[in-house]
Scaffold this active site. Structure first.
Site, mmCIF file in Angstrom:
data_model
loop_
_atom_site.group_PDB
_atom_site.id
_atom_site.type_symbol
_atom_site.label_atom_id
_atom_site.label_comp_id
_atom_site.label_asym_id
_atom_site.label_seq_id
_atom_site.Cartn_x
_atom_site.Cartn_y
_atom_site.Cartn_z
ATOM 1 C CE LYS A 121 -3.888 2.153 2.473
ATOM 2 N NZ LYS A 121 -4.828 2.083 3.606
ATOM 3 C CB SER A 143 -8.759 1.420 5.622
ATOM 4 O OG SER A 143 -9.402 2.659 5.546
ATOM 5 C CB SER A 189 -8.108 4.111 2.671
ATOM 6 O OG SER A 189 -7.323 3.428 3.638
#
Lengths: 483, 95
Positions: A75, A174, A150
């Protein structure tokens, strides 16, 4: 070969069926072939092939780490030395991280091969991946829908076979929400289990990194490498890391499952409730005892979260000032103009909304009414979980009120978007570990089952998830066009 | 509780955050909506409840007062917008 799990790939690599270089090249080709999904912000082709070559040499030398040579996606919130680390923001579009996050160091040491950095909501603020400066990532199950957020890039990459597994972070859902919407397995560990060093901060008392994978076994393998005490993170917890693979096959006879009645109300989509009921019946058949529990303060989680998280965000994001790194505006008139315009020009609307909210909640005269009140409510929510987990081993429920929604559908109404985090947010406030595992489909879109456990009880969550995955095959489904 | 456009401008100034004039009204609406959500918390009696700052109520860990970092000034300044002689440059503050 791109349909194999970490455990299967580790065997194949050692049996000489394929090399890490071949495996890595296969994944790189897929990433470029499916670039329309917008899963990656940066693809590190050259670095990946170098790491793969090194991994092949290690395997030839008898290395036994299960992650050696396995291609993973990071990420873009984790700092990677010498590689652009954007956090999904224009603010960091030019930011080449000067050091590695601890998670990145640990995965490098474990021999993993980094394919690149995956897309995310700007500074992890969002539930749809639409707030990214780099545009929305698409859900491979239906490219007109969002992958969640997210960690949307991570979820899409794993679901579409553009990485074997990925890292994610979870502040209010998330990891779990995108895992649910993309039909993969995601685990948010206990707060303090995985180091936050080099993981760009959103809300420091809530943020936690974790694995996003095809199945529970892979999650165990990835978490094993990510978890552990880190002196560089002042909130890291100094507790030994158990062997997460050891208990995967333990039978679930006598497991006590609690279903909070506050989770199963009229607000929950009817198809969703039916899907979860089927999943819970599987657990009954495996010998688990299911009982209804009550957690009356759960409904206060959203208001408490949207005070605490923005407050911490406004403090954390004050470091982005255009002076030492990141974006700086052109021709600032004076220092105040430099700060104001650099921040104004480089932050997106959702980030600004939360900075404003947090600044207000922390300002003189409102601090007690909002911030302290929210922290007290947080204590009550946490107590509710403690009481519930004294009665049952795990709590189960939905991850989201509905499957993936359309791109653009909820952008106009931020509050509605916040309300969709209803089932995940309370867990972050309490700091507990929780997982999302694939549990079925509604209108060809995946649905997740949430499993919440006690502090540092990740091994049990993984066991409970793995056993379900022995009797179901939802986790083995692949979106059309990506098989 | 609702916030006015003026309130929003004041908060933005506190945060040193530039916002577009045309967005002020929508921020005022959104923030007012969020505040409405937050007033729900007043339904819950929190007398004698201590605020929770850390999920595990952990206290700040201390370490021995010894130097552990080495100087990496040039490395860190390589990514700065403007530096000179090891210093970060900003517009003149004192005339």
């Amino acid at each position: 070969m791109y349909n194999l799990t970490i455990a299967e790939l580790a065997k194949g690599l050692r049996a000489g069926e394929f090399s890490s270089v071949e495996l890595t090249q296969t994944y790189l080709n897929r990433i470029h072939q499916h670039s329309a999904l917008n899963a990656y912000v940066t693809v590190t082709d050259e670095l990946a092939l170098q790491q793969a070559q090194a991994a092949d040499a290690k395997i030839a030398g008898g290395d036994t780490s299960l992650l050696t040579g396995i291609p993973i996606a990071q990420k873009d919130i984790f700092c990677t030395l010498g590689v652009k680390t954007t956090c999904g923001s224009k603010m960091l579009d030019n930011f080449i991280a000067p050091y590695n996050a601890t998670v990145v160091d640990k995965l490098n040491q474990a021999g993993a091969v980094m394919l690149g950095k995956v897309n995310m909501d700007e500074f992890a603020m969002g539930s749809s991946n639409e707030t990214s400066y780099y545009g929305p990532t698409k859900n491979p199950w239906n490219t007109g829908t969002v992958p969640g957020g997210s960690s949307g890039g991570s979820a899409t990459a794993v679901a579409a076979r553009l990485a074997v597994c990925a890292t994610g972070t979870d502040t209010g859902g998330s990891i779990r929400q995108p895992a649910a919407l993309c039909g993969i397995t995601g685990l948010k560990p206990t707060y303090g289990r995985v180091s936050r060093y080099g993981m760009i901060a959103y809300a420091s008392s809530l943020d936690q990194g974790g694995p996003m994978t095809r199945n529970a076994e892979d999650a165990a393998i990835l978490l094993q490498a990510m978890a552990g005490f880190d002196d560089k993170d002042s909130t890291s917890v100094d507790q030994p890391v158990p062997d997460y693979l050891a208990d995967l096959n333990k039978p679930l006879t006598g497991l006590k499952i609690g279903l909070p009645k506050e989770f199963f109300t009229a607000d929950l989509n009817g198809d969703m409730a039916a899907t979860l009921e089927t999943a819970i019946n599987h657990y009954r058949q495996m010998g688990a005892e299911v009982k209804e529990i009550s957690m009356p303060t759960l409904k206060m989680a959203i208001p408490a979260y949207y005070v605490i998280a923005p407050a911490e965000c406004s403090a954390n994001l004050s470091r982005f000032d255009g002076v030492r790194f990141g974006y700086r505006c052109e021709n600032p008139a004076d220092l105040a103009d430099l700060y104001t315009r650099s921040r104004g020009e480089a932050f997106g609307k959702e980030v600004k909304r939360r900075i404003l909210m947090g600044t207000y909640a922390l300002s003189a005269g409102y601090y007690d009414a909002y911030y302290i009140k929210a922290q007290k409510v947080r204590r009550l929510i946490s107590d509710d979980f403690k009481n519930a987990l004294a009665e049952v081993d795990v709590i189960m429920g939905p991850v989201t009120p509905m499957p993936a929604f359309g791109i653009g559908e909820k952008l106009a109404n931020p509050i509605e978007m916040y309300l969709s985090d209803i089932y995940t947010i309370a867990i972050n406030l309490a700091g507990l570990p929780a997982m999302s595992i694939p549990a079925g489909f509604i209108n060809d879109l995946p649905v997740g089952l949430q499993i919440i456990g006690n502090y540092f009880d990740e091994a049990r969550l993984l066991n409970v998830a793995h056993q379900y995955q022995q009797v179901t095959d939802w986790h083995q489904q692949t979106p059309k066009g990506f098989e | 509780m609702s916030l006015t456009a003026n309130d929003v401008k004041k908060i933005a100034h506190l945060a040193r955050l530039g916002i577009d004039e045309q967005d002020v009204e929508s921020y005022a609406n959104d923030l007012s909506g969020m505040l409405d959500l937050m007033t729900q918390m007043s339904e819950l009696n929190t007398d004698n409840v201590s605020p929770m700052a850390h999920p595990l109520d952990q206290i700040q860990r201390l370490r021995p007062d010894v130097v552990t970092e080495h100087n990496q000034r040039e490395h860190f300044q390589a990514i700065a917008p403007q530096v000179e002689d090891g210093l970060y440059l900003v517009p003149k503050v004192i005339e």
